[in-house]
Design a protein around this motif. Structure first.
Motif, PDB file in Angstrom:
ATOM      1  N   GLY A 155      -5.694   7.260   5.664  1.00 19.71           N
ATOM      2  CA  GLY A 155      -4.884   7.488   6.967  1.00 19.71           C
ATOM      3  C   GLY A 155      -5.807   7.449   8.040  1.00 19.71           C
ATOM      4  N   CYS A 156      -7.056   8.240   7.923  1.00 16.30           N
ATOM      5  CA  CYS A 156      -7.958   8.187   9.236  1.00 16.30           C
ATOM      6  C   CYS A 156      -8.306   6.658   8.901  1.00 16.30           C
ATOM      7  CB  CYS A 156      -9.101   8.971   8.884  1.00 16.30           C
ATOM      8  SG  CYS A 156      -8.655  10.785   8.740  1.00 16.30           S
ATOM      9  N   CYS A 157      -8.818   5.879   8.198  1.00 13.56           N
ATOM     10  CA  CYS A 157      -9.366   4.754   8.271  1.00 13.56           C
ATOM     11  C   CYS A 157      -8.433   3.748   8.796  1.00 13.56           C
ATOM     12  CB  CYS A 157      -9.807   4.143   6.860  1.00 13.56           C
ATOM     13  SG  CYS A 157     -11.362   4.930   6.228  1.00 13.56           S
ATOM     14  N   GLY A 158      -7.221   3.825   8.320  1.00  8.25           N
ATOM     15  CA  GLY A 158      -5.942   2.917   8.857  1.00  8.25           C
ATOM     16  C   GLY A 158      -5.729   3.142  10.283  1.00  8.25           C
ATOM     17  N   ALA A 159      -5.914   4.358  10.975  1.00  3.32           N
ATOM     18  CA  ALA A 159      -5.873   4.687  12.160  1.00  3.32           C
ATOM     19  C   ALA A 159      -7.108   4.118  12.898  1.00  3.32           C
ATOM     20  CB  ALA A 159      -5.693   6.123  12.615  1.00  3.32           C
ATOM     21  N   SER A 179      -5.288  -0.929  11.200  1.00  5.53           N
ATOM     22  CA  SER A 179      -4.693  -1.861  10.057  1.00  5.53           C
ATOM     23  C   SER A 179      -3.301  -1.349   9.694  1.00  5.53           C
ATOM     24  CB  SER A 179      -5.846  -1.713   8.670  1.00  5.53           C
ATOM     25  OG  SER A 179      -5.293  -2.300   7.798  1.00  5.53           O
ATOM     26  N   LYS A 180      -2.425  -2.663   9.930  1.00  9.73           N
ATOM     27  CA  LYS A 180      -1.312  -2.125   9.551  1.00  9.73           C
ATOM     28  C   LYS A 180      -0.901  -2.289   7.910  1.00  9.73           C
ATOM     29  CE  LYS A 180       2.028  -4.632  11.557  1.00  9.73           C
ATOM     30  NZ  LYS A 180       2.981  -5.685  12.077  1.00  9.73           N
ATOM     31  N   CYS A 181      -1.794  -3.044   7.164  1.00  9.83           N
ATOM     32  CA  CYS A 181      -1.879  -3.024   5.776  1.00  9.83           C
ATOM     33  C   CYS A 181      -2.154  -1.498   5.279  1.00  9.83           C
ATOM     34  CB  CYS A 181      -2.726  -3.888   5.304  1.00  9.83           C
ATOM     35  SG  CYS A 181      -2.849  -4.078   3.378  1.00  9.83           S
ATOM     36  N   MET A 182      -3.066  -1.034   5.850  1.00 10.57           N
ATOM     37  CA  MET A 182      -3.578   0.519   5.458  1.00 10.57           C
ATOM     38  C   MET A 182      -2.473   1.525   5.894  1.00 10.57           C
ATOM     39  SD  MET A 182      -7.674   0.433   6.009  1.00 10.57           S
ATOM     40  CE  MET A 182      -7.981   1.950   5.123  1.00 10.57           C
ATOM     41  N   LEU A 183      -1.912   1.258   7.075  1.00 10.84           N
ATOM     42  CA  LEU A 183      -0.959   2.299   7.489  1.00 10.84           C
ATOM     43  C   LEU A 183       0.214   2.087   6.534  1.00 10.84           C
ATOM     44  CD1 LEU A 183      -1.381   1.920  11.235  1.00 10.84           C
ATOM     45  CD2 LEU A 183      -2.016   4.090   9.887  1.00 10.84           C
ATOM     46  N   ILE A 213       2.446   5.563  -0.088  1.00  7.86           N
ATOM     47  CA  ILE A 213       1.892   6.614  -0.947  1.00  7.86           C
ATOM     48  C   ILE A 213       2.432   7.837  -0.574  1.00  7.86           C
ATOM     49  CG2 ILE A 213      -0.405   7.718  -1.887  1.00  7.86           C
ATOM     50  CD1 ILE A 213      -1.861   4.904  -1.615  1.00  7.86           C
ATOM     51  N   VAL A 214       2.254   8.102   0.471  1.00  9.76           N
ATOM     52  CA  VAL A 214       2.960   9.655   0.843  1.00  9.76           C
ATOM     53  C   VAL A 214       4.172   9.800   0.357  1.00  9.76           C
ATOM     54  CG1 VAL A 214       3.169  11.143   2.773  1.00  9.76           C
ATOM     55  CG2 VAL A 214       0.857   9.794   2.720  1.00  9.76           C
ATOM     56  N   SER A 244       2.559   7.649  11.174  1.00  6.33           N
ATOM     57  CA  SER A 244       1.793   6.240  10.973  1.00  6.33           C
ATOM     58  C   SER A 244       2.863   5.162  10.914  1.00  6.33           C
ATOM     59  CB  SER A 244       1.774   6.627   9.320  1.00  6.33           C
ATOM     60  OG  SER A 244       2.794   6.689   8.607  1.00  6.33           O
ATOM     61  N   MET A 245       4.402   5.415  10.808  1.00  2.13           N
ATOM     62  CA  MET A 245       5.054   4.519  11.271  1.00  2.13           C
ATOM     63  C   MET A 245       5.257   4.323  12.790  1.00  2.13           C
ATOM     64  SD  MET A 245       6.744   2.838   8.748  1.00  2.13           S
ATOM     65  CE  MET A 245       4.859   2.636   8.169  1.00  2.13           C
ATOM     66  N   VAL A 246       5.174   4.997  13.494  1.00  2.14           N
ATOM     67  CA  VAL A 246       5.252   4.715  14.961  1.00  2.14           C
ATOM     68  C   VAL A 246       3.981   3.978  15.347  1.00  2.14           C
ATOM     69  CG1 VAL A 246       5.277   5.963  17.382  1.00  2.14           C
ATOM     70  CG2 VAL A 246       6.310   6.875  15.680  1.00  2.14           C
ATOM     71  N   LEU A 247       2.768   4.632  15.033  1.00  3.60           N
ATOM     72  CA  LEU A 247       1.482   3.744  15.114  1.00  3.60           C
ATOM     73  C   LEU A 247       1.501   2.199  14.595  1.00  3.60           C
ATOM     74  CD1 LEU A 247      -1.200   3.740  16.170  1.00  3.60           C
ATOM     75  CD2 LEU A 247      -2.003   4.859  14.029  1.00  3.60           C
ATOM     76  N   TYR A 248       2.230   2.008  13.291  1.00  2.00           N
ATOM     77  CA  TYR A 248       2.415   0.888  12.641  1.00  2.00           C
ATOM     78  C   TYR A 248       3.075   0.030  13.719  1.00  2.00           C
ATOM     79  CZ  TYR A 248       3.877  -2.684   9.366  1.00  2.00           C
ATOM     80  OH  TYR A 248       4.425  -3.848   8.718  1.00  2.00           O
ATOM     81  N   LYS A 249       4.269   0.519  14.290  1.00  2.00           N
ATOM     82  CA  LYS A 249       5.151  -0.460  15.222  1.00  2.00           C
ATOM     83  C   LYS A 249       4.205  -0.654  16.576  1.00  2.00           C
ATOM     84  CE  LYS A 249       9.213   0.278  15.679  1.00  2.00           C
ATOM     85  NZ  LYS A 249      10.638   0.750  16.048  1.00  2.00           N
TER      86      LYS A 249
END
Length: 248
Positions: free
Chosen positions: A77-81, A85-89, A95-96, A237-242
């Protein structure tokens, strides 16, 4: 930009907490494995014990596995932020979500399992008492395991000293019981029946139940906290993804 930065900070907070929770659960799992090794070992020697006991015997491995998974999730989660990275998020969210659903299913199973606790304990008590009365003082492995357990947890027999009646040890030694069945300030030599009765040392099954209950409180508290964090982390994570998608 300000909103994205705030979401990143929230992801750091949530995933940092999940990471620390993973460390805590991993530590509890290692502690349970090391501290309760001999007591859990008795369950492996119970002939005809209910299959549900495998859940208790292997609980330390379950905790270690869950802790390790939470460590990976927090890192992911930290790396995705950081990398946006949309893929990592998306992977993090998936997974969560899967783990959260598993936790809900596990909680339902545990609640249903509580109704079987009394019957299970009665069966365990009977089977463990049989191992003493048939093997203690005759089978070296069983005798050593019981001695180690009683010394480590300051307990005597399954429920009390009377469990040693008619055992090979009691039959050959006469009116003598294992030394752990008497308090140190009560006896100066061998532990006889009068001193064992006066000492009234708790049985090892009661100690086992106490150990499980203490761990259950810790695990339940940590699990509730993690569940709340998981829900919050999935939302963020979904808000950040969008947000990342709208910037692209």
């Amino acid at each position: 930009m300000c909103c994205t930065g705030f979401l990143k900070m929230m992801m750091f907070i949530f995933n940092g907490t999940i990471f620390l929770a993973g460390v805590a659960i991993l530590g509890v799992g290692v502690w349970v494995k090391v501290d309760s090794g001999s007591l859990m070992g008795l369950l492996d020697n119970v002939d005809g014990a209910p299959s549900e006991l495998s859940l208790l015997v292997n609980v330390s491995y379950l905790l270690i596995g869950v802790g390790a998974v939470l460590l990976v999730i927090g890192f992911l989660g930290c790396c995705g932020a950081i990398k946006e990275s949309k893929c990592m998020l998306l992977t993090f969210f998936s997974i969560v979500l899967i783990i959260f659903l598993i936790e809900v299913a596990g909680a339902v199973v545990l609640l249903a399992f509580q109704d079987l606790t009394d019957d299970l304990l009665k069966t365990v008590e009977s089977e463990l008492r049989d191992t003493i009365r048939l093997k203690y003082g005759k089978d070296d492995d069983v005798s050593t395991l019981w001695n180690k357990t009683m010394e480590e947890f300051d307990c005597c027999g399954v429920k009390n000293y009377t469990d040693f009646y008619y055992s090979p040890y009691h039959n050959t030694s006469g009116d003598v019981f294992p030394q752990t069945c008497c308090l140190e300030n009560v006896t100066m030599g061998e532990c006889n029946e009068g001193e064992a009765q006066y000492s009234n040392v708790d049985g090892c099954l009661d100690k086992l139940v106490q150990l499980i209950e203490e761990n259950s409180v810790i695990i339940a508290g940590v699990a509730l906290g993690i569940a709340a964090l998981e829900i919050a982390a999935m939302v963020v994570s979904m808000v950040l993804y969008k947000q990342i998608g709208s910037k692209a």
